[in-house]
Design an enzyme around this catalytic site. Structure first.
Site, PDB file in Angstrom:
ATOM      1  N   ASP A   1     -17.827 -10.125  -9.101  1.00 44.05           N
ATOM      2  CA  ASP A   1     -17.841  -9.435  -7.805  1.00 44.05           C
ATOM      3  C   ASP A   1     -17.194  -8.061  -7.906  1.00 44.05           C
ATOM      4  O   ASP A   1     -17.645  -7.118  -7.262  1.00 44.05           O
ATOM      5  CB  ASP A   1     -17.152 -10.270  -6.723  1.00 44.05           C
ATOM      6  CG  ASP A   1     -17.360  -9.640  -5.344  1.00 44.05           C
ATOM      7  OD1 ASP A   1     -18.526  -9.483  -4.939  1.00 44.05           O
ATOM      8  OD2 ASP A   1     -16.357  -9.282  -4.695  1.00 44.05           O
TER       9      ASP A   1
ATOM     10  N   GLU B   1       0.863  -1.181   0.000  1.00 49.10           N
ATOM     11  CA  GLU B   1       0.000   0.000   0.000  1.00 49.10           C
ATOM     12  C   GLU B   1       0.899   1.231   0.000  1.00 49.10           C
ATOM     13  O   GLU B   1       2.094   1.142   0.302  1.00 49.10           O
ATOM     14  CB  GLU B   1      -0.898   0.036   1.248  1.00 49.10           C
ATOM     15  CG  GLU B   1      -1.843  -1.137   1.389  1.00 49.10           C
ATOM     16  CD  GLU B   1      -2.998  -1.131   0.402  1.00 49.10           C
ATOM     17  OE1 GLU B   1      -3.228  -0.099  -0.266  1.00 49.10           O
ATOM     18  OE2 GLU B   1      -3.672  -2.161   0.287  1.00 49.10           O
TER      19      GLU B   1
END
Length: 171
Positions: A99, A74
């Site tokens: 999804d 991240e």
């Protein structure tokens, strides 16, 4: 180690087939394919190989399906950091794509951020980034580069035909 050219092309072809099986109006197929390639390292990441999660979608508290905890990179305050996070688990690439499409549809930040209003794949990639889909400051540019490298806008044209044909059948 990254994917070889052959592995990358094989993944792109597989992702194209999956997207063409269930296209979603308002989302560019080229963006979905490029995003899956980027997020999964062309299908070679541990998350995609073991858990069929090709979009790096995390499992929030509302997720009712299986999960797996894995390390992920991240960006925090402009610096790349590695953290552990829970991710959604799917039975197939097709389920991962479905999804992802639903995830974008039900999370209003993507509609508010212009993802569904985008007129081009490039604008949609930028809207995904500005809506907070990923923390990588170069996320949209990387998606756009993959779209261009593999000429994925051709798939958008095929999807437009499929969606138009489905709409005619409903009339």
């Amino acid at each position: 180690m990254g994917a070889t050219a052959k592995q990358a092309q094989q993944f792109i072809d597989r992702a194209k087939s999956a997207v063409l099986n269930d296209p979603m109006p308002g989302l560019f197929a080229s963006v979905a394919i490029a995003q899956a390639a980027l997020e999964s390292g062309y299908g070679l990441s541990g998350l995609s190989l073991k858990y069929q999660n090709y979009f790096g979608i995390k499992a929030s508290s509302g997720w009712k399906g299986q999960t797996s905890v894995m390390k992920t990179d991240e960006y925090e305050n402009g610096k790349k950091v590695t953290i552990k996070s829970g991710f959604r688990v799917y039975p197939s690439l097709q389920d991962s794509i479905a999804d992802r499409n639903n995830f974008l549809k039900v999370n209003t930040r993507y509609t508010k951020g212009g993802v569904f209003a985008a007129k081009t794949p490039e604008d949609q990639a930028k809207a995904l980034q500005s809506s907070g889909y990923a923390t990588d400051p170069n996320y949209a540019a990387k998606i756009i580069a993959i779209i261009n490298q593999y000429n994925l806008k051709e798939t958008d044209q095929k999807v437009a035909v499929i969606i138009a044909e489905k709409a005619k059948k409903k009339v």
